[in-house]
Enzyme design. Sequence first.
Site, PDB file in Angstrom:
ATOM      1  N   ASP A  35      10.108  15.517 -16.611  1.00 24.44           N
ATOM      2  CA  ASP A  35       9.002  15.560 -15.642  1.00 24.44           C
ATOM      3  C   ASP A  35       8.280  16.900 -15.697  1.00 24.44           C
ATOM      4  OD1 ASP A  35       9.610  13.008 -14.840  1.00 24.44           O
ATOM      5  OD2 ASP A  35      10.756  13.621 -13.080  1.00 24.44           O
ATOM      6  N   GLU A 111      13.686 -16.276 -34.500  1.00 23.57           N
ATOM      7  CA  GLU A 111      13.416 -15.307 -33.447  1.00 23.57           C
ATOM      8  C   GLU A 111      13.419 -16.006 -32.096  1.00 23.57           C
ATOM      9  OE1 GLU A 111      10.011 -12.490 -34.829  1.00 23.57           O
ATOM     10  OE2 GLU A 111       9.731 -14.406 -35.856  1.00 23.57           O
ATOM     11  N   LYS A 113      11.885 -17.073 -28.683  1.00 25.06           N
ATOM     12  CA  LYS A 113      10.512 -17.313 -28.222  1.00 25.06           C
ATOM     13  C   LYS A 113      10.425 -16.806 -26.779  1.00 25.06           C
ATOM     14  CE  LYS A 113       6.939 -20.892 -28.251  1.00 25.06           C
ATOM     15  NZ  LYS A 113       6.412 -20.670 -26.906  1.00 25.06           N
ATOM     16  N   ASP A 115       9.122 -15.685 -23.194  1.00 31.47           N
ATOM     17  CA  ASP A 115       8.157 -16.309 -22.283  1.00 31.47           C
ATOM     18  C   ASP A 115       7.305 -15.230 -21.643  1.00 31.47           C
ATOM     19  OD1 ASP A 115       6.866 -18.315 -20.957  1.00 31.47           O
ATOM     20  OD2 ASP A 115       8.341 -18.475 -19.356  1.00 31.47           O
ATOM     21  N   GLU A 170       4.779  -9.966 -27.675  1.00 33.72           N
ATOM     22  CA  GLU A 170       4.790 -10.578 -26.350  1.00 33.72           C
ATOM     23  C   GLU A 170       4.951  -9.492 -25.292  1.00 33.72           C
ATOM     24  OE1 GLU A 170       4.474 -14.705 -25.141  1.00 33.72           O
ATOM     25  OE2 GLU A 170       4.599 -13.799 -27.132  1.00 33.72           O
ATOM     26  N   TYR A 220       7.702  -6.835 -26.871  1.00 31.87           N
ATOM     27  CA  TYR A 220       8.466  -7.063 -28.093  1.00 31.87           C
ATOM     28  C   TYR A 220       7.491  -7.446 -29.201  1.00 31.87           C
ATOM     29  CZ  TYR A 220      13.255  -7.096 -26.161  1.00 31.87           C
ATOM     30  OH  TYR A 220      14.452  -6.749 -25.606  1.00 31.87           O
ATOM     31  N   LYS A 309      12.405 -26.049 -28.913  1.00 30.21           N
ATOM     32  CA  LYS A 309      12.629 -25.879 -27.479  1.00 30.21           C
ATOM     33  C   LYS A 309      13.993 -26.456 -27.110  1.00 30.21           C
ATOM     34  CE  LYS A 309       8.500 -24.244 -26.363  1.00 30.21           C
ATOM     35  NZ  LYS A 309       7.704 -24.901 -25.347  1.00 30.21           N
ATOM     36  N   CYS A 403      -0.850 -36.882   7.990  1.00 34.28           N
ATOM     37  CA  CYS A 403      -0.960 -35.579   7.342  1.00 34.28           C
ATOM     38  C   CYS A 403      -0.159 -34.541   8.116  1.00 34.28           C
ATOM     39  CB  CYS A 403      -2.427 -35.154   7.260  1.00 34.28           C
ATOM     40  SG  CYS A 403      -2.658 -33.484   6.590  1.00 34.28           S
ATOM     41  N   CYS A 406      -2.930 -31.953   9.678  1.00 35.27           N
ATOM     42  CA  CYS A 406      -3.975 -32.275  10.655  1.00 35.27           C
ATOM     43  C   CYS A 406      -3.723 -33.579  11.409  1.00 35.27           C
ATOM     44  CB  CYS A 406      -5.340 -32.336   9.963  1.00 35.27           C
ATOM     45  SG  CYS A 406      -5.544 -33.729   8.828  1.00 35.27           S
ATOM     46  N   CYS A 421      -4.570 -37.114   2.245  1.00 37.62           N
ATOM     47  CA  CYS A 421      -5.211 -36.967   3.553  1.00 37.62           C
ATOM     48  C   CYS A 421      -6.713 -37.110   3.341  1.00 37.62           C
ATOM     49  CB  CYS A 421      -4.884 -35.601   4.153  1.00 37.62           C
ATOM     50  SG  CYS A 421      -5.848 -35.244   5.643  1.00 37.62           S
ATOM     51  N   CYS A 427      -9.313 -30.911   7.477  1.00 41.05           N
ATOM     52  CA  CYS A 427      -7.914 -30.584   7.183  1.00 41.05           C
ATOM     53  C   CYS A 427      -7.851 -29.145   6.671  1.00 41.05           C
ATOM     54  CB  CYS A 427      -7.352 -31.553   6.148  1.00 41.05           C
ATOM     55  SG  CYS A 427      -5.598 -31.307   5.790  1.00 41.05           S
TER      56      CYS A 427
END
Length: 689
Positions: A35, A111, A113, A115, A170, A220, A309, A403, A406, A421, A427
């Site tokens: 710092d 690799e 994947k 998110d 990513e 990454y 996946k 609803c 309302c 509704c 509403c």
Amino acid sequence: MEPLVRIQALTQRLHYLNNQYYQHDISEVSDQEFDRLLAELTQLEKDYPSLASPNSPTQRVGGTVTKQFAQATHRYPMLSLGNTYSEDDLREFDERVQRGLEGAAYAYVCEQKFDGVAMSLGYENGELHQGVTRGDGTRGDVVTANVRTIRTLPLHLHGEFPADAEVRGEVFMPNQVFDDLNQEREQNGEALLANPRNAASGALKLQDSTLVAARRLRFYAYSVLTPGRHFASHSAALEAATAWGLPVSPTWRRCANLQEVLDYIHEWAQKRFELPVNTDGIVIKVDDLRQQDQLGLTAKSPRWAIAYKYPTAAARTRLNEIIYNVGRTGAVTPVALLDPVPLAGTIVKRASVHNANQIALLDLRLGDMVFVEKGGEIIPKITGVDLAARPAEAIPVRFPTECPACGTPLVRPEGEAHFRCPNERGCPPQSKARLEHYVSRKALNIDGLGAETVGRFFDLGLVNTPADIYDLPQRRPELVTLERLGEKSIDNLLAGIEKSKTVPFERVLFGLGIRYVGETVAQKLAQHYRTMAAIMAAPAAELAAVPEVGGVIADSVALWSQQPENQALVQRLAAAGVQLAASGEPPRAVSDRLAGLTFVLSGVFENYSREQLQDLIQQHGGKITGSISKKLSYLVAGENMGPAKREKATTLKVPIISEQELLALLPTGGATDEPTDELPAAGQQGELF
């Protein structure tokens, strides 16, 4: 010591310490010493601003305010990957690679994947000079100032590196950072963020880089692109990126054959939940870059890569309550409140139940032990009930008849799964959601008036319809009395409202929130009719003939246009100066070669995207439709076209042509009337390839 020499020395030292800490987990100096060095550099740059570098270590904390993100064109398109959940599909992919490489030996790289948000980083002579989001794959937003706040990302590369390099990877928010952020928001009474990916994406679009720095994003790298050929393989590029100081996840692996790929997939089926970031699968790439070139690309994805996946993760927990949310279109959606349960690396407390049909199908009862899955690793949903564990006192769930917001009796339109509704104007959740949609980024994108602020204004009675937003400048005396809304914020808000009057017509049309009118449909209607008045005057049958529209959307637009409240809304928006007409001249036709002909496009094409082919057809006088009938002139078929469309076209004797045959029908170079080849006449069956 001269200021320049000291600034350079401090910069070099701090870059080195950052690299040691973030890439190698080595703390060579105490936090206090780090710092102190940073504070000295900050003061020197303040005293000698002309000597400060845009890639100075001081930029890690942000400070740049961007009013509007510029856009940049990607030098190399950022293509999407084909997905599969099946190991059999991977075997078929491997067979296609084998055939494409004509029996030559090859290897893969696997690799994780991650998110997150795809990002392209430009380095010139080792210095980070640009960060661009994926966008539509061709163009993205320039977010360089925000990218510089990512502490794991080197602002200057180490070692030997090419003079010109594009690094792709990513940007993500670590799960622990996401949890901490949501805990803080909950304590402050703020809406919780949906998931780490959305949080990372939202952070990158913040206009103040100081706020971005506080989000503690990470990066990454997964690819390096350079002019010419600097690497023989993808694995060599990853090793080089690591040597330059770029953060590359150590989870990647070179696999000699498909069996090793499958072993990697099985190994990480559970290990992935131990990572600090969410993953949604495995990316498999051919390693040799010359072999990648040999295999080539389709219009949307490379033939040398695929994403696997994992099957959806599931958990078992107790259903405690069902609550009901009312959306912008009046749809009432049930949400299950659950005993907290770990699922795919997160703690799940809520889950979707979709609609009344799903409640009845599952025979849900309060107190049931239910099975919960994560759809796409993101949105939890109830998929079943453990009937053997059902308690005797379990209470059957009864979908409400009125609803919940309302009290209006709910209706269920014929052919729809959702109860709605019908009280559109009275509403509160519907009115608030329409306002939030109007100010959203893809619609009017009003700076200073996000969903939270406009929702607050609605609750206070300041705005009820989009037109009320344009009355806010006259209500400034009321605005200044509100808590947490200072003079500067009000100035920004009012400036954003004024700027929204320049937003193009198609985005205004989308922002009106007409049911079924998404971005694409709004663009098509705006291009076809040019003005809001023309759209509102058009009968449903005429609207249905516009490409991408069809009967259901046309009926919705016509019904919306006939309602007096909406007519009054449009009149007020026009009086406020909002853009309700397309600017510029209508697109000019290149030729009338395809006049009188209609086309359906299906599949993935080699040389053009589907949208580009649609534009070409329309430029030469042809029309696009989405359905196959006897009146259709041609079905243009690409790779992986829908088998149902092929079968129907064959039955109706509609000619099936390829992309090349379509292009052959156009004038040479778009200027001559002579086609380069003959096409089958309408009504005759043509061969695809």
